[in-house]
Write an enzyme that holds these catalytic residues in place. Structure first.
Site: not given
Length: 387
Positions: A35, A151
């Site tokens: 992204a 993450d």
């Protein structure tokens, strides 16, 4: 009309995108895209080594993107540890701030990541030991700087052919990311307290989770008076180690509630003292509604693993984050005794998070980023960042 490049730079098209890079970097090949940017491998003629170059996707298209790009650059500049990805170079073909559109980050080229490696082969306990040791050393370093990864997953652990590991994308999983791309932290490695503390029910009665932005912010500190922020990464590390030992993910939930159910099948349903500490009334009600399940014996679950390996998992995969070990404490466990080299388990200088909590106009983020690019000095000891 041919576009003139800045002296010492040349242009190359990579997957229908123009890259403008210094002459020293040759043979660009796309190796990944996401992204926020595209990554190419390249040959660095000056260092005589392969590198990874990341071109951020329109870093100055909005205030949100600009702040994120600035943060990524600052974090990479700060990191100087063999198990954390660091910055070898940063450049832009633009020489004036008002023309700044793109910039590029140069990092060590690793070749693969743990997710891909685990698909290819079942790891021996020796390799699990070496890889987990490196992951925890990297986490200890990141945590000592006051940064939380948030993450951690197999795809964020880069590995080179010598089985050397580096943590990628630390401190970048922020609330803004989900708003920008709909992407949220990978569910299977997510700590139970993150799901529980952000359990908000919509009118339909279905749960939705919100995630606190990364960085030790006052807002987060107030919300997480009970939860140790760093323990979120330890849970993820435990899930990753369990997957390395089992050869498959340990908690494979299909949605947030299913994820919690999968976790509690193994950890057991929490005791009342844990439930009391939860902030969300919805979470308390949900936990109290669950049938009581006893804690599973991890030794029977990981029957092929040594008792020292299981001991590590038992201390990391605790439902209550207050009781989970720290990265530093985990490194002292018997499982890692043959690697215990205190001088290698270094800590970082504190990372100044002042700017992370400021709201600036786009042009100011751009100016700060340009300053960071211009003040970059390559690491003197290339061993710090380059393998």
């Amino acid at each position: 009309m041919a576009v003139r490049s800045r002296t010492g730079y040349y242009q190359q098209e990579v997957n229908r995108t123009a890259w403008e890079v210094p002459e020293r970097y040759r043979d660009l090949k796309q190796v990944g895209t996401g992204a926020y940017g595209t990554v190419c491998s390249a040959w660095d003629r000056r260092m005589g080594t392969q590198v990874a170059i990341k071109k951020l996707h329109r870093p100055f298209q909005s205030k949100l993107f600009a702040k994120r790009a600035y943060r990524e650059l600052r974090l990479l500049k700060h990191m100087k540890h063999e198990n954390v990805i660091g910055l070898m170079d940063v450049f832009t073909a633009e020489i004036a701030l008002d023309r700044l559109r793109d910039f590029y980050l140069v990092m060590p080229f690793m070749g693969t990541d743990l997710g891909k490696l685990m698909k290819l082969e079942r790891l021996s306990e020796d390799r699990v030991q070496f890889l987990v040791y490196q992951m925890l050393k990297g986490l200890k370093y990141i945590h000592s700087a006051g940064i939380i990864h948030r993450d951690l997953k197999p795809g964020n652990l880069a590995i080179n052919p010598d089985c050397e590991l580096k943590i990628l994308d630390f401190g970048l999983a922020r609330q803004a990311d989900a708003e920008m791309t709909g992407y949220v932290v990978t569910r299977w490695y997510r700590a139970p307290e993150v799901i529980l503390n952000w359990m908000h029910y919509t009118q339909t009665g279905k749960p939705s989770s919100r995630f606190v932005s990364s960085g030790v912010e006052e807002k987060a500190k107030r919300k997480l008076t009970f939860f140790s922020l760093l323990a979120v990464d330890i849970w993820s590390a435990g899930c990753i180690m369990a997957e390395m030992v089992l050869g498959k993910p340990l908690f494979k939930g299909s949605d947030h509630l299913d994820q919690l159910r999968e976790i509690m099948k193994i950890t057991g349903t929490p005791a009342a003292d844990f439930v009391v500490k939860l902030h969300s009334q919805d979470a308390k009600n949900y936990i109290r509604s669950l049938p009581k399940v006893p804690k599973k014996d991890l030794h029977s679950l990981f029957s092929k693993a040594s008792s020292n390996a299981v001991c590590v998992l038992e201390k990391m995969l605790l439902l209550d984050p207050e009781r989970r070990v720290s990265a530093s404490e985990t490194l002292d466990l018997p499982f890692f005794s043959e690697y215990g080299e205190a001088e290698e388990e270094s800590e970082a200088l504190p990372y100044d998070q002042t700017m992370d909590n400021t709201d600036l106009p786009l042009d100011q983020w751009k100016r700060h980023t340009f300053t960071e690019i211009l003040t970059f000095r390559p690491p003197r000891d290339s061993k710090e960042t380059s393998l």
